[in-house]
Design a protein around this motif. Structure first.
Motif, PDB file in Angstrom:
ATOM      1  N   VAL A   1       0.849  -1.208   0.000  1.00  0.00           N
ATOM      2  CA  VAL A   1       0.000   0.000   0.000  1.00  0.00           C
ATOM      3  C   VAL A   1       0.877   1.247   0.000  1.00  0.00           C
ATOM      4  O   VAL A   1       0.644   2.191  -0.777  1.00  0.00           O
ATOM      5  CB  VAL A   1      -0.952   0.002   1.229  1.00  0.00           C
ATOM      6  CG1 VAL A   1      -1.658   1.348   1.371  1.00  0.00           C
ATOM      7  CG2 VAL A   1      -1.961  -1.137   1.125  1.00  0.00           C
ATOM      8  N   MET A   2       1.908   1.250   0.828  1.00  0.00           N
ATOM      9  CA  MET A   2       2.785   2.430   0.891  1.00  0.00           C
ATOM     10  C   MET A   2       3.474   2.679  -0.449  1.00  0.00           C
ATOM     11  O   MET A   2       3.643   3.827  -0.861  1.00  0.00           O
ATOM     12  CB  MET A   2       3.826   2.248   2.000  1.00  0.00           C
ATOM     13  CG  MET A   2       3.207   2.357   3.399  1.00  0.00           C
ATOM     14  SD  MET A   2       4.369   1.952   4.724  1.00  0.00           S
ATOM     15  CE  MET A   2       5.555   3.271   4.586  1.00  0.00           C
TER      16      MET A   2
ATOM     17  N   ASN B   1      -6.150  -7.870   0.397  1.00  0.00           N
ATOM     18  CA  ASN B   1      -7.075  -7.469  -0.671  1.00  0.00           C
ATOM     19  C   ASN B   1      -8.280  -6.705  -0.111  1.00  0.00           C
ATOM     20  O   ASN B   1      -8.775  -5.777  -0.751  1.00  0.00           O
ATOM     21  CB  ASN B   1      -7.515  -8.700  -1.466  1.00  0.00           C
ATOM     22  CG  ASN B   1      -6.378  -9.219  -2.348  1.00  0.00           C
ATOM     23  OD1 ASN B   1      -5.530  -8.449  -2.800  1.00  0.00           O
ATOM     24  ND2 ASN B   1      -6.342 -10.526  -2.571  1.00  0.00           N
ATOM     25  N   LYS B   2      -8.704  -7.074   1.089  1.00  0.00           N
ATOM     26  CA  LYS B   2      -9.812  -6.344   1.729  1.00  0.00           C
ATOM     27  C   LYS B   2      -9.371  -4.912   2.038  1.00  0.00           C
ATOM     28  O   LYS B   2     -10.102  -3.955   1.775  1.00  0.00           O
ATOM     29  CB  LYS B   2     -10.229  -7.086   3.016  1.00  0.00           C
ATOM     30  CG  LYS B   2     -11.336  -6.422   3.805  1.00  0.00           C
ATOM     31  CD  LYS B   2     -11.906  -7.394   4.832  1.00  0.00           C
ATOM     32  CE  LYS B   2     -12.917  -6.737   5.756  1.00  0.00           C
ATOM     33  NZ  LYS B   2     -12.323  -5.924   6.813  1.00  0.00           N
ATOM     34  N   ARG B   3      -8.147  -4.755   2.556  1.00  0.00           N
ATOM     35  CA  ARG B   3      -7.645  -3.397   2.842  1.00  0.00           C
ATOM     36  C   ARG B   3      -7.556  -2.576   1.548  1.00  0.00           C
ATOM     37  O   ARG B   3      -7.897  -1.405   1.521  1.00  0.00           O
ATOM     38  CB  ARG B   3      -6.232  -3.467   3.472  1.00  0.00           C
ATOM     39  CG  ARG B   3      -6.142  -3.673   4.953  1.00  0.00           C
ATOM     40  CD  ARG B   3      -6.950  -2.685   5.776  1.00  0.00           C
ATOM     41  NE  ARG B   3      -6.447  -1.317   5.700  1.00  0.00           N
ATOM     42  CZ  ARG B   3      -7.217  -0.230   5.566  1.00  0.00           C
ATOM     43  NH1 ARG B   3      -8.527  -0.312   5.483  1.00  0.00           N
ATOM     44  NH2 ARG B   3      -6.671   0.968   5.532  1.00  0.00           N
ATOM     45  N   ALA B   4      -7.083  -3.228   0.468  1.00  0.00           N
ATOM     46  CA  ALA B   4      -6.964  -2.500  -0.806  1.00  0.00           C
ATOM     47  C   ALA B   4      -8.355  -2.054  -1.295  1.00  0.00           C
ATOM     48  O   ALA B   4      -8.512  -0.919  -1.776  1.00  0.00           O
ATOM     49  CB  ALA B   4      -6.281  -3.382  -1.849  1.00  0.00           C
TER      50      ALA B   4
ATOM     51  N   GLY C   1      -9.893   1.736  -1.815  1.00  0.00           N
ATOM     52  CA  GLY C   1     -10.234   2.063  -3.209  1.00  0.00           C
ATOM     53  C   GLY C   1      -9.043   1.951  -4.144  1.00  0.00           C
ATOM     54  O   GLY C   1      -8.991   2.603  -5.192  1.00  0.00           O
ATOM     55  N   ILE C   2      -8.052   1.093  -3.777  1.00  0.00           N
ATOM     56  CA  ILE C   2      -6.853   0.958  -4.624  1.00  0.00           C
ATOM     57  C   ILE C   2      -6.706  -0.481  -5.126  1.00  0.00           C
ATOM     58  O   ILE C   2      -5.609  -0.889  -5.524  1.00  0.00           O
ATOM     59  CB  ILE C   2      -5.569   1.424  -3.881  1.00  0.00           C
ATOM     60  CG1 ILE C   2      -5.356   0.619  -2.587  1.00  0.00           C
ATOM     61  CG2 ILE C   2      -5.649   2.913  -3.559  1.00  0.00           C
ATOM     62  CD1 ILE C   2      -4.010   0.896  -1.903  1.00  0.00           C
TER      63      ILE C   2
ATOM     64  N   VAL D   1      -3.360  -2.494  -6.306  1.00  0.00           N
ATOM     65  CA  VAL D   1      -2.646  -3.289  -5.303  1.00  0.00           C
ATOM     66  C   VAL D   1      -3.390  -4.604  -5.108  1.00  0.00           C
ATOM     67  O   VAL D   1      -4.577  -4.609  -4.799  1.00  0.00           O
ATOM     68  CB  VAL D   1      -2.560  -2.525  -3.951  1.00  0.00           C
ATOM     69  CG1 VAL D   1      -1.925  -3.396  -2.877  1.00  0.00           C
ATOM     70  CG2 VAL D   1      -1.775  -1.240  -4.119  1.00  0.00           C
ATOM     71  N   ARG D   2      -2.669  -5.703  -5.314  1.00  0.00           N
ATOM     72  CA  ARG D   2      -3.313  -7.013  -5.223  1.00  0.00           C
ATOM     73  C   ARG D   2      -2.355  -7.987  -4.558  1.00  0.00           C
ATOM     74  O   ARG D   2      -1.153  -7.983  -4.806  1.00  0.00           O
ATOM     75  CB  ARG D   2      -3.630  -7.498  -6.632  1.00  0.00           C
ATOM     76  CG  ARG D   2      -3.905  -8.992  -6.718  1.00  0.00           C
ATOM     77  CD  ARG D   2      -4.462  -9.397  -8.033  1.00  0.00           C
ATOM     78  NE  ARG D   2      -3.506  -9.272  -9.109  1.00  0.00           N
ATOM     79  CZ  ARG D   2      -3.655  -9.870 -10.303  1.00  0.00           C
ATOM     80  NH1 ARG D   2      -4.738 -10.567 -10.553  1.00  0.00           N
ATOM     81  NH2 ARG D   2      -2.739  -9.721 -11.235  1.00  0.00           N
ATOM     82  N   ALA D   3      -2.913  -8.830  -3.689  1.00  0.00           N
ATOM     83  CA  ALA D   3      -2.116  -9.911  -3.091  1.00  0.00           C
ATOM     84  C   ALA D   3      -2.674 -11.231  -3.578  1.00  0.00           C
ATOM     85  O   ALA D   3      -3.877 -11.368  -3.756  1.00  0.00           O
ATOM     86  CB  ALA D   3      -2.202  -9.846  -1.572  1.00  0.00           C
TER      87      ALA D   3
END
Ligand SMILES: C[S@@+](CC[C@H](N)C(=O)[O-])C[C@H]1O[C@@H](n2cnc3c(N)ncnc32)[C@H](O)[C@@H]1O
Ligand SMILES: CC(C)=CCC/C(C)=C/COP(=O)(O)OP(=O)(O)O
Ligand SMILES: [Mg+2]
Length: 292
Positions: free
Chosen positions: A113-114, A137-140, A144-145, A149-151
């Motif tokens: 994320v950073m 993925n939930k945090r992303a 709204g990113i 950003v994907r794990a």
């Protein structure tokens, strides 16, 4: 006609662990929920599984008698962990919004994320843990990113990234779970020529002789296998990764550990880190290398 997969169907498509050891590590991180990680992440929604660097801001903490002291201490430990990730990102070189970066062993995704927030780029994280990938993925999505950003659940030694497709990649405290020659070969494969690789890691110091009892204790605590500094440099040299910076962060991480040892969130591993850093058997290093 295309149809969306249910999450059960999607997880059935994920290949199993490559080795029984990787199965152990997946189980370890699926079950992990230590307050020292979750309560620090709750401070601002960046969840890290790495340690901190930099001077402690004692003025911001007040005194232990203060009713807010523990909350301030948690915020300070978290600030130092985010400062560590900022230093890693400082060494990635010139990244543009059009680039794709790889976060190898991404944990709950704080560093991914950073990186996106700093560069506007895409970040692909890989972890062995389904729980961590879902969390990241939930945090992303919440931020709204998720378009950037994907794990995913994937072995970092065998990734789906095309040869030469990645501008920069890193291991933030995740290289002690794999063979370093296999790891550097995979980064070297997917990095562009001229791309940058960065690791922040704990490594045993060849000058000490062999891994000390503290290093063995850290390995047992995390089920990992800490490598020596020499092994990092050799594996890089053998895989077209040429070090541009080797920075000993040991003096910068000791204040984090000494502060953490005084908190209510101790896990019992603090003494091993403090003593091994002090006796010189273990070092906290950043290595940045160019893919040539
Ligand atoms: C200590 S955590 C570090 C997480 C993250 N880099 C951070 O700084 O917050 C170690 C991570 O390495 C991952 N890992 C270990 N072996 C791996 C492998 N072979 N492939 C992918 N991830 C792996 C674990 O799943 C876990 O997410
Ligand atoms: C530098 C070395 C040797 C690191 C080993 C890998 C590791 C477990 C890092 C921290 O994870 P964490 O944030 O989940 O650990 P903790 O719960 O101790 O904060
Ligand atoms: Mg932690």
């Amino acid at each position: 006609m295309t149809t969306e997969l249910t999450s059960t169907e999607a997880s059935a498509l994920i290949p199993g662990p490559a080795t029984p050891y990787q199965g152990d590590i997946a189980r370890y991180w699926n079950a992990e929920a230590r307050p020292v990680n979750l309560r620090l992440g709750d401070v601002d929604g960046l969840y890290h599984h790495h340690y901190g660097i930099g001077a402690v801001d004692h003025a911001s903490l007040g005194t232990p008698e203060d009713s807010e002291y523990e909350k301030k201490l948690i915020a300070e430990l978290h600030r130092l962990e985010s400062a560590q990730a900022e230093v890693l990102l400082d060494h990635l070189g010139p990244v543009t919004a059009a680039d794709t970066l790889v976060d190898a062993g991404c944990g709950r995704g704080g560093s991914s994320v950073m990186a996106h927030q700093r560069f506007g780029c895409k970040v692909e994280g890989v972890t062995l843990s389904t729980t961590q990938a879902e969390f990241a993925n939930k945090r992303a999505r919440e931020l709204g990113i998720d378009g950037h950003v994907r794990a995913r659940v994937c072995n970092m030694l065998d990734t789906p990234f095309d040869k030469g497709s990645v501008a920069a990649s890193w291991n933030n405290e995740s290289s002690m779970y794999v063979d370093l020659d296999d790891l550097m070969a995979e980064h070297s494969r997917f990095l562009k020529v001229g791309g940058r690789y960065v690791t922040i890691t704990g490594c045993w110091n060849p000058k000490y002789g062999q891994p000390s009892k503290w290093v063995s204790q850290i390995n047992a605590h995390f089920e990992c296998n800490i490598h020596s500094r020499r092994e990092y440099l050799k594996a890089m040299a053998d895989n077209r990764l040429v070090p541009q910076a080797v920075i000993d962060l040991t003096p910068d991480t000791l204040p984090y550990w000494e502060l953490r040892a005084t908190s209510s969130l101790v896990t019992g591993i603090e003494e091993a880190f403090i003593e091994s850093y002090k006796d010189g058997s273990f070092q906290y290093v950043l290595i940045a290398a160019d893919r040539v």
